[in-house]
Scaffold this motif. Sequence first.
Motif, PDB file in Angstrom:
ATOM      1  N   HIS A 190       0.882  -1.167   0.000  1.00  0.00           N
ATOM      2  CA  HIS A 190       0.000   0.000   0.000  1.00  0.00           C
ATOM      3  C   HIS A 190       0.914   1.209   0.000  1.00  0.00           C
ATOM      4  O   HIS A 190       1.789   1.308   0.849  1.00  0.00           O
ATOM      5  N   PRO A 191       0.729   2.126  -0.947  1.00  0.00           N
ATOM      6  CA  PRO A 191       1.698   3.221  -1.071  1.00  0.00           C
ATOM      7  C   PRO A 191       1.759   4.120   0.156  1.00  0.00           C
ATOM      8  O   PRO A 191       2.769   4.738   0.415  1.00  0.00           O
ATOM      9  N   GLN A 192       0.675   4.239   0.918  1.00  0.00           N
ATOM     10  CA  GLN A 192       0.716   5.169   2.052  1.00  0.00           C
ATOM     11  C   GLN A 192       0.410   4.528   3.403  1.00  0.00           C
ATOM     12  O   GLN A 192       0.989   4.893   4.413  1.00  0.00           O
ATOM     13  N   LEU A 193      -0.542   3.572   3.434  1.00  0.00           N
ATOM     14  CA  LEU A 193      -1.073   3.111   4.716  1.00  0.00           C
ATOM     15  C   LEU A 193      -0.621   1.696   5.036  1.00  0.00           C
ATOM     16  O   LEU A 193      -1.012   0.749   4.351  1.00  0.00           O
ATOM     17  N   PRO A 194       0.193   1.518   6.099  1.00  0.00           N
ATOM     18  CA  PRO A 194       0.502   0.150   6.512  1.00  0.00           C
ATOM     19  C   PRO A 194      -0.730  -0.464   7.189  1.00  0.00           C
ATOM     20  O   PRO A 194      -1.466   0.239   7.893  1.00  0.00           O
ATOM     21  N   ALA A 195      -0.988  -1.764   6.966  1.00  0.00           N
ATOM     22  CA  ALA A 195      -2.180  -2.394   7.542  1.00  0.00           C
ATOM     23  C   ALA A 195      -2.043  -2.519   9.059  1.00  0.00           C
ATOM     24  O   ALA A 195      -3.020  -2.340   9.795  1.00  0.00           O
ATOM     25  N   VAL A 196      -0.850  -2.806   9.528  1.00  0.00           N
ATOM     26  CA  VAL A 196      -0.641  -3.004  10.968  1.00  0.00           C
ATOM     27  C   VAL A 196       0.286  -1.909  11.482  1.00  0.00           C
ATOM     28  O   VAL A 196       1.366  -1.694  10.941  1.00  0.00           O
ATOM     29  N   VAL A 197      -0.195  -1.179  12.502  1.00  0.00           N
ATOM     30  CA  VAL A 197       0.598  -0.085  13.082  1.00  0.00           C
ATOM     31  C   VAL A 197       0.686  -0.316  14.586  1.00  0.00           C
ATOM     32  O   VAL A 197      -0.350  -0.452  15.247  1.00  0.00           O
ATOM     33  N   SER A 198       1.907  -0.392  15.114  1.00  0.00           N
ATOM     34  CA  SER A 198       2.133  -0.649  16.545  1.00  0.00           C
ATOM     35  C   SER A 198       1.353  -1.869  17.010  1.00  0.00           C
ATOM     36  O   SER A 198       0.793  -1.888  18.113  1.00  0.00           O
ATOM     37  N   GLY A 199       1.217  -2.860  16.141  1.00  0.00           N
ATOM     38  CA  GLY A 199       0.516  -4.095  16.502  1.00  0.00           C
ATOM     39  C   GLY A 199      -0.989  -4.034  16.302  1.00  0.00           C
ATOM     40  O   GLY A 199      -1.684  -5.022  16.538  1.00  0.00           O
ATOM     41  N   PHE A 200      -1.558  -2.893  15.873  1.00  0.00           N
ATOM     42  CA  PHE A 200      -3.012  -2.793  15.666  1.00  0.00           C
ATOM     43  C   PHE A 200      -3.332  -2.862  14.177  1.00  0.00           C
ATOM     44  O   PHE A 200      -2.606  -2.296  13.352  1.00  0.00           O
ATOM     45  N   ASP A 201      -4.440  -3.522  13.853  1.00  0.00           N
ATOM     46  CA  ASP A 201      -4.900  -3.582  12.461  1.00  0.00           C
ATOM     47  C   ASP A 201      -5.682  -2.299  12.159  1.00  0.00           C
ATOM     48  O   ASP A 201      -6.771  -2.090  12.699  1.00  0.00           O
ATOM     49  N   VAL A 202      -5.100  -1.422  11.360  1.00  0.00           N
ATOM     50  CA  VAL A 202      -5.759  -0.143  11.033  1.00  0.00           C
ATOM     51  C   VAL A 202      -6.231  -0.116   9.580  1.00  0.00           C
ATOM     52  O   VAL A 202      -6.524   0.953   9.036  1.00  0.00           O
ATOM     53  N   SER A 203      -6.316  -1.310   8.963  1.00  0.00           N
ATOM     54  CA  SER A 203      -6.559  -1.339   7.520  1.00  0.00           C
ATOM     55  C   SER A 203      -7.883  -0.684   7.120  1.00  0.00           C
ATOM     56  O   SER A 203      -8.026  -0.190   6.007  1.00  0.00           O
ATOM     57  N   LEU A 204      -8.880  -0.650   8.050  1.00  0.00           N
ATOM     58  CA  LEU A 204     -10.163  -0.007   7.709  1.00  0.00           C
ATOM     59  C   LEU A 204      -9.994   1.467   7.371  1.00  0.00           C
ATOM     60  O   LEU A 204     -10.808   2.059   6.661  1.00  0.00           O
ATOM     61  N   PHE A 205      -8.914   2.074   7.893  1.00  0.00           N
ATOM     62  CA  PHE A 205      -8.727   3.510   7.631  1.00  0.00           C
ATOM     63  C   PHE A 205      -8.489   3.779   6.152  1.00  0.00           C
ATOM     64  O   PHE A 205      -8.606   4.914   5.688  1.00  0.00           O
ATOM     65  N   ASP A 206      -8.227   2.720   5.402  1.00  0.00           N
ATOM     66  CA  ASP A 206      -8.007   2.852   3.959  1.00  0.00           C
ATOM     67  C   ASP A 206      -9.147   3.602   3.266  1.00  0.00           C
ATOM     68  O   ASP A 206      -8.936   4.288   2.267  1.00  0.00           O
ATOM     69  N   ARG A 207     -10.370   3.483   3.822  1.00  0.00           N
ATOM     70  CA  ARG A 207     -11.518   4.123   3.159  1.00  0.00           C
ATOM     71  C   ARG A 207     -11.369   5.648   3.102  1.00  0.00           C
ATOM     72  O   ARG A 207     -12.040   6.305   2.307  1.00  0.00           O
TER      73      ARG A 207
END
Length: 324
Positions: A190-207
């Motif tokens: 993903h060019p900007q958003l990592p799916a996992v940040v500090s151990g949390f799944d933040v992939s929904l923020f992709d929207r």
Amino acid sequence: MGSGKGDQAVAIFRDLRAERPDDADLLSAERAVLAHGIPQWHAKMLSDFDRNDCYERALIRAVRPDSIVLDIGSGSGLLAMMAARAGARHVYTCEAVPAVAETAREIIAANGFADRVTVLSRHSSDLNRKRDLGGGADILVSEIIADNLLSEGVIASLAHAARELARPGALFIPCKASMRVALAWFDQPHPQLPAVVSGFDVSLFDRHVATHHSVLVGHKRLHLRSNAQEMFPLSFGESAPTAPTHDHAVLRAEEGPVNAMVQWVHLQMDDAEAYENAPAADASSAWGAVLHRFPDALCGADVREIAVHGDHDGVNPRFWFARG
Ligand SMILES: C[S@@+](CC[C@H](N)C(=O)[O-])C[C@H]1O[C@@H](n2cnc3c(N)ncnc32)[C@H](O)[C@@H]1O
């Protein structure tokens, strides 16, 4: 600057600098004001010698000793000085940002062209053929082309110029412009958003993340996967410029997986020459290519054909995709 009085601020700094030329605090504040709101692509653009030379060759082919030239969007004054050096009788150049117009005026004077180039500190839509241009221009040169072709307002500015500022039969440089689009594989999860940040799944923020962004045309991770197709062809200088607001293309993958469409610009300078910033391993350009990420369902090695639909409001293009 925040209250819209930036031009007064620039004038105040100019007066103060004359009184206190060595005041470092003053110089630093003046630089902050002069750079405020000025797009920072000017330096990159002036360093793009292919772009610059392409414009100069077209001007040399077009300019005659009796030519009146209008350069829309002075920036540094580069294209106006090229037109004067090519031998134009007179060059008018307009710039919408007053502080930039003032700098263009100083650069043009320093290069010895003040008597043949007039800088008009105004948006082109505020110019008047008789009052400002001595009757109209024979050649209209402009570089108000964005990465996405449209967002610097090229359609409206050049349609107005054709109607209100050009003499009959005037030449436009470039005379045509369009987008080029092709399938691509951008080799980055993903060019900007990592799916996992500090151990949390933040992939929904992709929207909330835009599905498109600019990349360097020589980006090592960008691979073209299809032939290029033309979209949104624009023709300048006709009394009713063609500006389709909707267009579509079908892209067929040649080999390998796809996950994006990449868009770049194609400028037809005149009958003799075109400029385009097509992505390639060794390419470089002041213009970036715009990468449009596909939804997951359209990514992968089994996707061979994509139907591309696009529309725009004159300034903002928007695309959507389906399997062909
Ligand atoms: C991409 S720069 C090109 C500068 C210069 N012509 C060159 O090619 O190096 C575009 C400049 O045009 C100005 N501009 C854009 N549209 C304009 C318009 N319709 N009228 C006057 N200035 C405009 C912007 O403020 C900017 O300084």
